[in-house]
Design an enzyme around this catalytic site. Structure first.
Site, mmCIF file in Angstrom:
data_model
loop_
_atom_site.group_PDB
_atom_site.id
_atom_site.type_symbol
_atom_site.label_atom_id
_atom_site.label_comp_id
_atom_site.label_asym_id
_atom_site.label_seq_id
_atom_site.Cartn_x
_atom_site.Cartn_y
_atom_site.Cartn_z
ATOM 1 N N HIS A 99 -5.144 2.461 11.038
ATOM 2 C CA HIS A 99 -5.290 2.514 9.612
ATOM 3 C C HIS A 99 -5.164 1.055 8.980
ATOM 4 O O HIS A 99 -4.578 0.212 9.443
ATOM 5 C CB HIS A 99 -4.135 3.366 9.093
ATOM 6 C CG HIS A 99 -2.743 2.924 9.493
ATOM 7 N ND1 HIS A 99 -2.348 3.397 10.607
ATOM 8 C CD2 HIS A 99 -1.854 2.056 8.937
ATOM 9 C CE1 HIS A 99 -1.131 2.991 10.762
ATOM 10 N NE2 HIS A 99 -0.752 1.959 9.675
ATOM 11 N N HIS A 101 -4.391 -1.084 5.448
ATOM 12 C CA HIS A 101 -3.514 -0.784 4.087
ATOM 13 C C HIS A 101 -4.417 -1.645 3.066
ATOM 14 O O HIS A 101 -4.498 -3.024 3.562
ATOM 15 C CB HIS A 101 -2.231 -1.719 4.335
ATOM 16 C CG HIS A 101 -1.113 -1.184 5.453
ATOM 17 N ND1 HIS A 101 -0.349 0.022 4.863
ATOM 18 C CD2 HIS A 101 -1.083 -1.201 6.675
ATOM 19 C CE1 HIS A 101 0.493 0.486 5.877
ATOM 20 N NE2 HIS A 101 -0.148 -0.320 6.898
HETATM 21 P P1 AMP Z 1 2.178 1.003 9.661
HETATM 22 O O1 AMP Z 1 3.699 0.692 9.483
HETATM 23 O O2 AMP Z 1 1.056 -0.040 9.540
HETATM 24 O O3 AMP Z 1 1.556 2.099 10.847
HETATM 25 O O4 AMP Z 1 1.885 1.985 8.373
HETATM 26 C C1 AMP Z 1 2.229 3.465 8.347
HETATM 27 C C2 AMP Z 1 2.012 3.942 6.704
HETATM 28 O O5 AMP Z 1 1.951 5.132 6.898
HETATM 29 C C3 AMP Z 1 3.518 3.666 6.279
HETATM 30 O O6 AMP Z 1 2.993 2.698 5.247
HETATM 31 C C4 AMP Z 1 3.720 5.038 5.797
HETATM 32 O O7 AMP Z 1 4.420 5.121 4.386
HETATM 33 C C5 AMP Z 1 2.467 5.787 5.607
HETATM 34 N N1 AMP Z 1 2.665 7.155 5.848
HETATM 35 C C6 AMP Z 1 3.325 7.982 6.803
HETATM 36 N N2 AMP Z 1 3.282 9.158 6.605
HETATM 37 C C7 AMP Z 1 2.379 9.448 5.644
HETATM 38 C C8 AMP Z 1 1.679 10.682 5.027
HETATM 39 N N3 AMP Z 1 2.221 11.808 5.549
HETATM 40 N N4 AMP Z 1 0.865 10.366 4.027
HETATM 41 C C9 AMP Z 1 0.746 9.148 3.644
HETATM 42 N N5 AMP Z 1 1.186 8.068 4.296
HETATM 43 C C10 AMP Z 1 2.133 8.231 5.275
#
Ligand code: AMP
Ligand code: ZN
Length: 139
Positions: A99, A101
């Site tokens: 993903h 950001h």
């Molecule tokens: P990372 O730390 O780069 O792996 O980012 C993962 C992101 O996914 C975090 O910012 C979380 O807040 C986000 N996240 C986790 N679960 C969900 C969800 N169900 N819907 C939207 N975002 C999510």
């Protein structure tokens, strides 16, 4: 992929606040808004992260980013945007479905603090490191 939270979002098994969708890519609001409008852009295909990604998947994923970023900027009135991608735990990755950001930034202040520490340049070390990386990239 089973037990992948973002695959479940792609499949519609878990709700999300979608901001963009096409055949290959989905964008939705991060559940924990680091800044207002914090958005995640993901490939629909399950892939762990950029270190594991094919050029084809990267091409469709990254190609959508400017359009989504511009829409996000207009909608939020943001003054700028950080675009961040975490790969592996050491880099802060917590969800192991790739993903990107998109973090809208606001000139009058927000809660995000991303700063690089400045170091004195060591030019011979930079040259040696660049050469070894270059060899690996070409390999
Ligand atoms: P990372 O730390 O780069 O792996 O980012 C993962 C992101 O996914 C975090 O910012 C979380 O807040 C986000 N996240 C986790 N679960 C969900 C969800 N169900 N819907 C939207 N975002 C999510
Ligand atoms: Zn997945």
């Amino acid at each position: 992929m089973e037990n992948c939270i973002f695959c479940k979002i792609v499949a519609g098994e878990i709700p999300s606040s979608k901001v963009y969708e096409d055949e290959d890519v989905l964008a939705f609001l991060d559940i924990s808004q680091a800044t207002p409008g914090h958005t995640l852009v993901i490939p629909k295909e399950h892939v762990r992260n950029v270190l594991d990604m094919s050029a084809d998947t990267a091409q469709s994923l990254f190609a959508r980013v400017p359009k989504i970023a511009r829409g996000l900027q207009k909608a939020t009135g943001a003054d700028g945007m950080n675009i961040i991608n975490n790969n592996e735990e050491a880099a802060g990755q917590t969800v192991f479905h790739a993903h990107i950001h998109l973090l809208p930034r606001y000139a009058d202040g927000d809660e995000l603090d991303i700063r690089f520490t400045a170091h004195e340049p060591d030019f011979p070390a930079l040259a040696a490191l660049a050469q070894s990386i270059s060899q690996e990239v070409q390999a």
